[in-house]
Motif scaffolding. Structure first.
Motif, PDB file in Angstrom:
ATOM      1  N   ALA A  20       0.824  -1.210   0.000  1.00 35.80           N
ATOM      2  CA  ALA A  20       0.000   0.000   0.000  1.00 35.80           C
ATOM      3  C   ALA A  20       0.859   1.261   0.000  1.00 35.80           C
ATOM      4  O   ALA A  20       0.432   2.320  -0.469  1.00 35.80           O
ATOM      5  CB  ALA A  20      -0.927   0.001   1.207  1.00 35.80           C
ATOM      6  N   ALA A  21       2.102   1.153   0.538  1.00 34.44           N
ATOM      7  CA  ALA A  21       2.999   2.309   0.630  1.00 34.44           C
ATOM      8  C   ALA A  21       3.890   2.447  -0.599  1.00 34.44           C
ATOM      9  O   ALA A  21       4.783   3.297  -0.619  1.00 34.44           O
ATOM     10  CB  ALA A  21       3.863   2.192   1.884  1.00 34.44           C
ATOM     11  N   GLY A  26      11.060   8.290   0.734  1.00 36.00           N
ATOM     12  CA  GLY A  26      11.912   8.151   1.915  1.00 36.00           C
ATOM     13  C   GLY A  26      11.576   6.923   2.736  1.00 36.00           C
ATOM     14  O   GLY A  26      11.227   5.867   2.215  1.00 36.00           O
ATOM     15  N   ARG A  27      11.673   7.064   4.071  1.00 38.40           N
ATOM     16  CA  ARG A  27      11.453   5.933   4.974  1.00 38.40           C
ATOM     17  C   ARG A  27      10.007   5.462   4.970  1.00 38.40           C
ATOM     18  O   ARG A  27       9.716   4.361   5.445  1.00 38.40           O
ATOM     19  CB  ARG A  27      11.847   6.319   6.399  1.00 38.40           C
ATOM     20  CG  ARG A  27      13.340   6.451   6.608  1.00 38.40           C
ATOM     21  CD  ARG A  27      13.664   6.904   8.024  1.00 38.40           C
ATOM     22  NE  ARG A  27      13.103   5.994   8.994  1.00 38.40           N
ATOM     23  CZ  ARG A  27      12.518   6.390  10.138  1.00 38.40           C
ATOM     24  NH1 ARG A  27      12.392   7.669  10.409  1.00 38.40           N
ATOM     25  NH2 ARG A  27      12.045   5.516  10.982  1.00 38.40           N
ATOM     26  N   ILE A  32       8.649  -0.196   8.486  1.00 38.26           N
ATOM     27  CA  ILE A  32       7.275  -0.566   8.801  1.00 38.26           C
ATOM     28  C   ILE A  32       6.568   0.473   9.660  1.00 38.26           C
ATOM     29  O   ILE A  32       5.401   0.774   9.431  1.00 38.26           O
ATOM     30  CB  ILE A  32       7.183  -1.991   9.425  1.00 38.26           C
ATOM     31  CG1 ILE A  32       5.721  -2.457   9.500  1.00 38.26           C
ATOM     32  CG2 ILE A  32       7.818  -2.041  10.781  1.00 38.26           C
ATOM     33  CD1 ILE A  32       5.030  -2.566   8.182  1.00 38.26           C
ATOM     34  N   ARG A  33       7.244   1.051  10.650  1.00 36.59           N
ATOM     35  CA  ARG A  33       6.592   2.044  11.509  1.00 36.59           C
ATOM     36  C   ARG A  33       6.141   3.260  10.710  1.00 36.59           C
ATOM     37  O   ARG A  33       4.999   3.706  10.815  1.00 36.59           O
ATOM     38  CB  ARG A  33       7.538   2.502  12.612  1.00 36.59           C
ATOM     39  CG  ARG A  33       7.534   1.611  13.814  1.00 36.59           C
ATOM     40  CD  ARG A  33       8.317   2.262  14.927  1.00 36.59           C
ATOM     41  NE  ARG A  33       8.258   1.465  16.129  1.00 36.59           N
ATOM     42  CZ  ARG A  33       8.889   1.763  17.242  1.00 36.59           C
ATOM     43  NH1 ARG A  33       9.638   2.854  17.296  1.00 36.59           N
ATOM     44  NH2 ARG A  33       8.788   0.995  18.297  1.00 36.59           N
ATOM     45  N   ALA A  34       7.050   3.797   9.921  1.00 35.77           N
ATOM     46  CA  ALA A  34       6.730   4.985   9.121  1.00 35.77           C
ATOM     47  C   ALA A  34       5.703   4.639   8.041  1.00 35.77           C
ATOM     48  O   ALA A  34       4.777   5.414   7.790  1.00 35.77           O
ATOM     49  CB  ALA A  34       8.001   5.537   8.488  1.00 35.77           C
ATOM     50  N   ALA A  35       5.852   3.477   7.437  1.00 36.28           N
ATOM     51  CA  ALA A  35       4.949   3.076   6.356  1.00 36.28           C
ATOM     52  C   ALA A  35       3.534   2.876   6.881  1.00 36.28           C
ATOM     53  O   ALA A  35       2.561   3.305   6.256  1.00 36.28           O
ATOM     54  CB  ALA A  35       5.452   1.801   5.695  1.00 36.28           C
ATOM     55  N   LYS A  36       3.413   2.246   8.048  1.00 34.65           N
ATOM     56  CA  LYS A  36       2.085   1.980   8.616  1.00 34.65           C
ATOM     57  C   LYS A  36       1.361   3.286   8.925  1.00 34.65           C
ATOM     58  O   LYS A  36       0.182   3.448   8.599  1.00 34.65           O
ATOM     59  CB  LYS A  36       2.214   1.129   9.875  1.00 34.65           C
ATOM     60  CG  LYS A  36       0.898   0.536  10.341  1.00 34.65           C
ATOM     61  CD  LYS A  36       1.167  -0.560  11.351  1.00 34.65           C
ATOM     62  CE  LYS A  36      -0.033  -1.219  11.942  1.00 34.65           C
ATOM     63  NZ  LYS A  36      -1.323  -0.858  11.509  1.00 34.65           N
TER      64      LYS A  36
END
Length: 121
Positions: A20-21, A26-27, A32-36
């Motif tokens: 989905a990301a 960037g990050r 996973i934290r930033a993407a979520k």
């Protein structure tokens, strides 16, 4: 009882978020934290903007109609008032399409709306 290792389910969840990301900068695309967080926010925007799109499109139809009826010496509000008084029940989407694709048919509708309006105004 056998020990359950949870790597498979975690990996599957992460994979879904990263999919989905895809395209994020960037990050936000590979951590996973930033993407979520970014994906959650993007879903909120998507939900909000599905409703906002309907308002934007309606505003576009109205702007097109206003521009089209001014060529016939009317304003949008007077045109809509004339349509209501004439009993013409055509929605703004169709009127907008007519103004662009079928100018002759649109002109006939404008004349009908004009005729229904009081002459003094």
């Amino acid at each position: 009882m056998a020990r359950v290792k949870r790597g498979v389910t975690s990996h599957a969840k992460h994979k879904k978020v990263f999919k989905a990301a895809k395209g994020f900068y960037g990050r936000r695309k590979n951590t996973i934290r930033a993407a979520k967080a970014a994906v959650d926010r993007s879903m909120q925007y998507a939900t909000r903007d599905r409703r906002a799109k309907k308002r934007t499109i309606r505003a576009l139809w109205i702007q097109r109609l206003n521009a089209a009826v001014r060529e016939f010496g009317l304003t949008y509000s007077r045109f809509i008032d004339g349509l209501n008084k004439a009993g013409v029940e055509v929605d703004r989407k169709v009127l907008s399409e007519l103004a662009i694709t079928e100018p002759a048919a649109f002109q006939a509708i404008v004349e009908k709306a004009k005729a229904a309006l009081p002459a003094a105004a």
